[in-house]
Design a protein around this motif. Structure first.
Motif, mmCIF file in Angstrom:
data_model
loop_
_atom_site.group_PDB
_atom_site.id
_atom_site.type_symbol
_atom_site.label_atom_id
_atom_site.label_comp_id
_atom_site.label_asym_id
_atom_site.label_seq_id
_atom_site.Cartn_x
_atom_site.Cartn_y
_atom_site.Cartn_z
ATOM 1 N N GLY A 118 -19.377 30.566 -17.581
ATOM 2 C CA GLY A 118 -18.787 30.254 -16.292
ATOM 3 C C GLY A 118 -18.921 31.416 -15.323
ATOM 4 N N GLU A 119 -17.874 31.645 -14.581
ATOM 5 C CA GLU A 119 -17.905 32.666 -13.541
ATOM 6 C C GLU A 119 -17.793 34.070 -14.127
ATOM 7 O OE1 GLU A 119 -14.538 32.438 -10.979
ATOM 8 O OE2 GLU A 119 -13.105 32.239 -12.613
ATOM 9 N N ILE A 120 -18.208 35.051 -13.341
ATOM 10 C CA ILE A 120 -18.035 36.460 -13.697
ATOM 11 C C ILE A 120 -16.718 36.943 -13.099
ATOM 12 C CG2 ILE A 120 -18.917 38.800 -13.353
ATOM 13 C CD1 ILE A 120 -21.741 37.636 -13.505
ATOM 14 N N ILE A 121 -15.896 37.570 -13.929
ATOM 15 C CA ILE A 121 -14.580 38.043 -13.515
ATOM 16 C C ILE A 121 -14.616 39.563 -13.410
ATOM 17 C CG2 ILE A 121 -12.123 38.036 -14.051
ATOM 18 C CD1 ILE A 121 -12.776 35.616 -15.935
ATOM 19 N N LEU B 155 -24.542 40.538 -18.389
ATOM 20 C CA LEU B 155 -23.602 39.537 -18.864
ATOM 21 C C LEU B 155 -24.295 38.223 -19.199
ATOM 22 C CD1 LEU B 155 -20.672 40.222 -16.391
ATOM 23 C CD2 LEU B 155 -20.669 40.663 -18.858
ATOM 24 N N GLY B 156 -23.956 37.677 -20.347
ATOM 25 C CA GLY B 156 -24.527 36.413 -20.789
ATOM 26 C C GLY B 156 -25.846 36.540 -21.518
ATOM 27 N N GLN B 157 -26.431 37.727 -21.523
ATOM 28 C CA GLN B 157 -27.709 37.917 -22.206
ATOM 29 C C GLN B 157 -27.498 38.109 -23.710
ATOM 30 O OE1 GLN B 157 -31.014 40.054 -20.561
ATOM 31 N NE2 GLN B 157 -29.838 40.663 -18.759
ATOM 32 N N THR B 158 -28.408 37.557 -24.491
ATOM 33 C CA THR B 158 -28.352 37.678 -25.941
ATOM 34 C C THR B 158 -29.079 38.944 -26.382
ATOM 35 O OG1 THR B 158 -28.187 35.296 -26.288
ATOM 36 C CG2 THR B 158 -29.044 36.603 -28.116
ATOM 37 N N LYS C 175 -12.406 45.402 -12.255
ATOM 38 C CA LYS C 175 -12.584 46.729 -11.646
ATOM 39 C C LYS C 175 -13.279 47.697 -12.598
ATOM 40 C CE LYS C 175 -8.831 46.283 -8.306
ATOM 41 N NZ LYS C 175 -7.586 46.860 -7.767
ATOM 42 N N THR C 176 -12.643 48.059 -13.705
ATOM 43 C CA THR C 176 -13.307 48.970 -14.648
ATOM 44 C C THR C 176 -14.332 48.224 -15.503
ATOM 45 O OG1 THR C 176 -11.549 48.658 -16.279
ATOM 46 C CG2 THR C 176 -11.337 50.523 -14.766
ATOM 47 N N HIS C 177 -14.123 46.919 -15.684
ATOM 48 C CA HIS C 177 -15.001 46.088 -16.492
ATOM 49 C C HIS C 177 -15.287 44.773 -15.781
ATOM 50 C CE1 HIS C 177 -13.353 48.896 -19.445
ATOM 51 N NE2 HIS C 177 -14.353 48.585 -20.249
ATOM 52 N N LYS C 178 -16.381 44.141 -16.157
ATOM 53 C CA LYS C 178 -16.670 42.784 -15.711
ATOM 54 C C LYS C 178 -16.884 41.922 -16.946
ATOM 55 C CE LYS C 178 -18.570 43.634 -11.105
ATOM 56 N NZ LYS C 178 -19.725 43.418 -10.193
ATOM 57 N N ALA C 179 -16.445 40.666 -16.857
ATOM 58 C CA ALA C 179 -16.568 39.747 -17.974
ATOM 59 C C ALA C 179 -17.106 38.417 -17.488
ATOM 60 C CB ALA C 179 -15.212 39.546 -18.641
ATOM 61 N N ILE C 180 -17.863 37.762 -18.341
ATOM 62 C CA ILE C 180 -18.325 36.418 -18.019
ATOM 63 C C ILE C 180 -17.490 35.421 -18.820
ATOM 64 C CG2 ILE C 180 -20.162 36.393 -19.790
ATOM 65 C CD1 ILE C 180 -21.843 34.816 -17.673
ATOM 66 N N ASP C 181 -17.007 34.410 -18.134
ATOM 67 C CA ASP C 181 -16.194 33.401 -18.801
ATOM 68 C C ASP C 181 -17.063 32.598 -19.759
ATOM 69 O OD1 ASP C 181 -13.818 31.946 -19.267
ATOM 70 O OD2 ASP C 181 -14.524 30.346 -17.950
ATOM 71 N N ILE C 182 -16.524 32.260 -20.907
ATOM 72 C CA ILE C 182 -17.235 31.466 -21.882
ATOM 73 C C ILE C 182 -16.271 30.463 -22.482
ATOM 74 C CG2 ILE C 182 -16.868 33.163 -23.746
ATOM 75 C CD1 ILE C 182 -19.636 32.367 -24.820
ATOM 76 N N GLN C 183 -16.726 29.210 -22.589
ATOM 77 C CA GLN C 183 -15.859 28.143 -23.059
ATOM 78 C C GLN C 183 -16.599 27.291 -24.078
ATOM 79 O OE1 GLN C 183 -12.690 27.609 -22.083
ATOM 80 N NE2 GLN C 183 -12.565 29.115 -20.418
ATOM 81 N N SER C 184 -15.809 26.554 -24.893
ATOM 82 C CA SER C 184 -16.401 25.578 -25.793
ATOM 83 C C SER C 184 -16.962 24.407 -24.991
ATOM 84 C CB SER C 184 -15.347 25.054 -26.777
ATOM 85 O OG SER C 184 -14.869 26.067 -27.616
#
Length: 215
Positions: free
Chosen positions: A199-202, A154-157, A205-214
């Motif tokens: 931001g934080e990692i959410i 997560l967060g890697q380009t 359960k089946t998936h994880k997401a990293i928060d991203i904001q302007s």
């Protein structure tokens, strides 16, 4: 040809948009589906403020389709009709080779009076990912499927080396089966990188997401 782009802010829709513009076609709108319950775009989880920042940077008007699961199709078709009012003759999608996706795209377009265009259809998944990278797009991994890719991705380009790691983990290199989703923040379509912060990692359960904001 004037077209609307079904735009998730991910790598495949970005590459499809890039190809269409390079071929001389004119984008009149970006269309994004927005999950009313979560306050973020469907599937890629992009907040509305960031969607608008991308639209402004690209210089293409944004049509946001606010919807719930039960009225998703109707909301997309309404968005497509708004694109028709802006002059769109077709809608472009970044799907690659999943037949059910193509059929869904064609149905929505037919109902809205548009032609369905799939610039990436039936091309090699790895080759398309490499094309995006070599073209200079910067795509950060936004969501991963937890049973295949861990949250270190997560967060890697995306780079060629990272795609190798994704394949080694057992995922499709393009993530076409939902193994990962990306957010494109820079590349040849952008005058400058989109200012963002992670931001934080959410954990879903089946998936994880990293928060991203302007920023």
């Amino acid at each position: 040809m004037k077209f609307a782009m079904m735009y998730s802010c991910g790598k495949d829709s970005s590459l499809a948009l890039y190809r269409m513009i390079n071929e001389g076609h004119t984008p009149v709108a970006l269309i994004s589906a927005f999950n009313q319950e979560q306050g973020r775009s469907w599937f890629h989880g992009i907040p509305e403020e960031l969607l608008r920042s991308v639209s402004e940077s690209l210089g293409i008007p944004l049509i946001i389709c606010h919807c719930r699961p039960e009225d998703y199709n109707e909301a997309i078709e309404e968005g497509l009709r708004k694109a028709v009012q802006l002059g769109a003759e077709s809608c472009v999608f970044g799907d690659i080779d999943i037949e059910g996706h193509r059929e869904w795209n064609e149905q929505r377009c037919t109902h809205a009076g548009l032609t369905c265009v799939l610039p990436l259809w039936q091309e090699g998944r790895r080759a398309l990912t490499e094309e995006l990278i070599h073209a200079g797009f910067k795509a950060a991994i936004k969501i991963v499927q937890s049973d295949i890719l861990d949250d270190s991705f997560l967060g890697q380009t995306l780079t060629a080396d990272l795609v190798d790691r994704i394949e080694a983990a057992g995922a499709d290199p393009c993530g076409e089966n939902g193994e990962y989703h990306t957010f494109v923040y820079d590349g040849p379509l952008f005058p400058e990188p989109i200012p963002t912060k992670f931001g934080e990692i959410i954990d879903f359960k089946t998936h994880k997401a990293i928060d991203i904001q302007s920023m």
